[in-house]
Design an enzyme around this catalytic site. Sequence first.
Site, PDB file in Angstrom:
ATOM      1  N   GLY A  36       0.840  -1.209   0.000  1.00  0.00           N
ATOM      2  CA  GLY A  36       0.000   0.000   0.000  1.00  0.00           C
ATOM      3  C   GLY A  36       0.868   1.248   0.000  1.00  0.00           C
ATOM      4  O   GLY A  36       0.744   2.122  -0.867  1.00  0.00           O
ATOM      5  N   HIS A  37       1.796   1.319   0.983  1.00  0.00           N
ATOM      6  CA  HIS A  37       2.707   2.472   1.058  1.00  0.00           C
ATOM      7  C   HIS A  37       3.520   2.603  -0.242  1.00  0.00           C
ATOM      8  O   HIS A  37       3.740   3.710  -0.745  1.00  0.00           O
ATOM      9  CB  HIS A  37       3.725   2.286   2.188  1.00  0.00           C
ATOM     10  CG  HIS A  37       3.123   2.094   3.547  1.00  0.00           C
ATOM     11  ND1 HIS A  37       3.235   0.928   4.248  1.00  0.00           N
ATOM     12  CD2 HIS A  37       2.425   2.945   4.345  1.00  0.00           C
ATOM     13  CE1 HIS A  37       2.642   1.055   5.425  1.00  0.00           C
ATOM     14  NE2 HIS A  37       2.128   2.265   5.515  1.00  0.00           N
ATOM     15  N   LEU A 148      -6.718   5.733   0.307  1.00  0.00           N
ATOM     16  CA  LEU A 148      -8.160   5.765   0.586  1.00  0.00           C
ATOM     17  C   LEU A 148      -8.587   4.664   1.547  1.00  0.00           C
ATOM     18  O   LEU A 148      -9.735   4.618   1.971  1.00  0.00           O
ATOM     19  CB  LEU A 148      -8.949   5.676  -0.722  1.00  0.00           C
ATOM     20  CG  LEU A 148      -8.964   7.000  -1.490  1.00  0.00           C
ATOM     21  CD1 LEU A 148      -9.405   6.792  -2.933  1.00  0.00           C
ATOM     22  CD2 LEU A 148      -9.861   8.024  -0.799  1.00  0.00           C
ATOM     23  N   LYS A 149      -7.662   3.782   1.911  1.00  0.00           N
ATOM     24  CA  LYS A 149      -7.979   2.829   2.983  1.00  0.00           C
ATOM     25  C   LYS A 149      -8.354   3.633   4.233  1.00  0.00           C
ATOM     26  O   LYS A 149      -9.222   3.249   4.995  1.00  0.00           O
ATOM     27  CB  LYS A 149      -6.796   1.926   3.269  1.00  0.00           C
ATOM     28  CG  LYS A 149      -7.038   1.105   4.486  1.00  0.00           C
ATOM     29  CD  LYS A 149      -6.027   0.044   4.679  1.00  0.00           C
ATOM     30  CE  LYS A 149      -6.149  -0.504   6.063  1.00  0.00           C
ATOM     31  NZ  LYS A 149      -5.520   0.390   7.052  1.00  0.00           N
ATOM     32  N   ASP A 150      -7.649   4.757   4.428  1.00  0.00           N
ATOM     33  CA  ASP A 150      -7.967   5.678   5.518  1.00  0.00           C
ATOM     34  C   ASP A 150      -8.767   6.838   4.923  1.00  0.00           C
ATOM     35  O   ASP A 150      -8.281   7.973   4.856  1.00  0.00           O
ATOM     36  CB  ASP A 150      -6.669   6.159   6.176  1.00  0.00           C
ATOM     37  CG  ASP A 150      -5.851   4.995   6.703  1.00  0.00           C
ATOM     38  OD1 ASP A 150      -6.221   4.449   7.745  1.00  0.00           O
ATOM     39  OD2 ASP A 150      -4.859   4.599   6.054  1.00  0.00           O
ATOM     40  N   VAL A 176      -4.907  -0.770  -1.638  1.00  0.00           N
ATOM     41  CA  VAL A 176      -4.208  -1.940  -2.172  1.00  0.00           C
ATOM     42  C   VAL A 176      -4.564  -3.141  -1.292  1.00  0.00           C
ATOM     43  O   VAL A 176      -4.499  -3.051  -0.054  1.00  0.00           O
ATOM     44  CB  VAL A 176      -2.685  -1.705  -2.180  1.00  0.00           C
ATOM     45  CG1 VAL A 176      -1.946  -2.941  -2.673  1.00  0.00           C
ATOM     46  CG2 VAL A 176      -2.349  -0.491  -3.039  1.00  0.00           C
TER      47      VAL A 176
HETATM   48  P1  AMP Z   1       0.236   4.398   7.719  1.00  0.00           P
HETATM   49  O1  AMP Z   1       1.683   4.031   7.729  1.00  0.00           O
HETATM   50  O2  AMP Z   1      -0.674   3.272   8.095  1.00  0.00           O
HETATM   51  O3  AMP Z   1      -0.050   5.688   8.434  1.00  0.00           O
HETATM   52  O4  AMP Z   1      -0.111   4.687   6.207  1.00  0.00           O
HETATM   53  C1  AMP Z   1       0.588   5.655   5.457  1.00  0.00           C
HETATM   54  C2  AMP Z   1      -0.182   5.963   4.215  1.00  0.00           C
HETATM   55  O5  AMP Z   1      -0.344   4.757   3.452  1.00  0.00           O
HETATM   56  C3  AMP Z   1      -1.590   6.473   4.519  1.00  0.00           C
HETATM   57  O6  AMP Z   1      -1.912   7.505   3.587  1.00  0.00           O
HETATM   58  C4  AMP Z   1      -2.445   5.259   4.311  1.00  0.00           C
HETATM   59  O7  AMP Z   1      -3.766   5.560   3.937  1.00  0.00           O
HETATM   60  C5  AMP Z   1      -1.714   4.579   3.163  1.00  0.00           C
HETATM   61  N1  AMP Z   1      -2.062   3.164   3.131  1.00  0.00           N
HETATM   62  C6  AMP Z   1      -2.004   2.273   4.153  1.00  0.00           C
HETATM   63  N2  AMP Z   1      -2.462   1.068   3.768  1.00  0.00           N
HETATM   64  C7  AMP Z   1      -2.850   1.210   2.474  1.00  0.00           C
HETATM   65  C8  AMP Z   1      -3.412   0.340   1.507  1.00  0.00           C
HETATM   66  N3  AMP Z   1      -3.686  -0.937   1.788  1.00  0.00           N
HETATM   67  N4  AMP Z   1      -3.672   0.815   0.270  1.00  0.00           N
HETATM   68  C9  AMP Z   1      -3.391   2.123  -0.027  1.00  0.00           C
HETATM   69  N5  AMP Z   1      -2.852   2.990   0.825  1.00  0.00           N
HETATM   70  C10 AMP Z   1      -2.583   2.553   2.062  1.00  0.00           C
END
Ligand code: AMP
Length: 282
Positions: A36-37, A148-150, A176
């Site tokens: 995702g990241h 958009l997961k968040d 993702v």
């Molecule tokens: P986090 O490290 O969980 O704060 O996520 C960092 C960024 O990656 C944030 O903008 C999340 O929305 C994005 N993100 C996390 N998981 C996914 C995913 N499965 N698909 C797309 N973006 C993601």
Amino acid sequence: MIVIKKVKELTSIVGEKKKAGLSIGLVPTMGYLHEGHLTLAKKAREENDVVIMSIFVNPLQFGPNEDFESYPRDFERDQKLAEEAGVDILFAPEPNEMYPKPSMIVMNVVERTDRLCGEKRPGHFDGVVTVVTKLFHLAQPNRAYFGLKDAQQVAVINGLVESLNFPLEVIGVETVREENGLAKSSRNVYLTPTERQLAPHIYQALKAGRALAEQGEKDAEKVINETIAHLNEHTGAEIDYVELLSFPELTPVQTIKGQVILATAVKYSNARLIDNIIFECE
Ligand code: AMP
């Protein structure tokens, strides 16, 4: 790729890049990187001259009984993955570097946070907008990438940019997923093997709700109940919430019309997972 831990070093390099007229894409993360990241980073790579990724587990956005301490971290592995995805600058400050002394200014998000995770995690989005504001000032991105997961986070960051006139574009990137539908998340490592088998049903439940709406069901409550029934039957998780709201305003809807979000949070033994589907109905 260069790794930077200090604010001053980052602002100095960003100053040089800006002076040279280069565009900057920023990907804020909390690390423990997954596909995702990396998808956000690759998109930023395609659309900007310079890609900055931040890795910072932001204490301000965790509640007192949440998983700040146990949040998974693996900086060595993250460095490798970020470099492979085309990141130029990896900014990984310690909490003391980002918050050296108590702040004179406190940010408080007053819209789009009374439902979903905003309701369940009081203060969470205040912490998010605080750190994102700092990162915007430090990295001076032309574009900032969020998943958009968040989806609520994307709605809130869009509000932040609009309300405070940040001169940048917010890019929301599709969730993702693993092949079985489970949304990729750093917290998935905390699922037991059995929970891992069941967790893909979170997405199946959302799809079941959406299918009902797409078949013509306009009553939001019925769609929510369909989703809850599927979650209860198949996921083995405790439901934190299932909500159907307008998107991006995040106001409750009784009759489904226009762009809406069907979102859920569920709790397994050691991980709280969120997922959502955004769709359009006539
Ligand atoms: P986090 O490290 O969980 O704060 O996520 C960092 C960024 O990656 C944030 O903008 C999340 O929305 C994005 N993100 C996390 N998981 C996914 C995913 N499965 N698909 C797309 N973006 C993601």
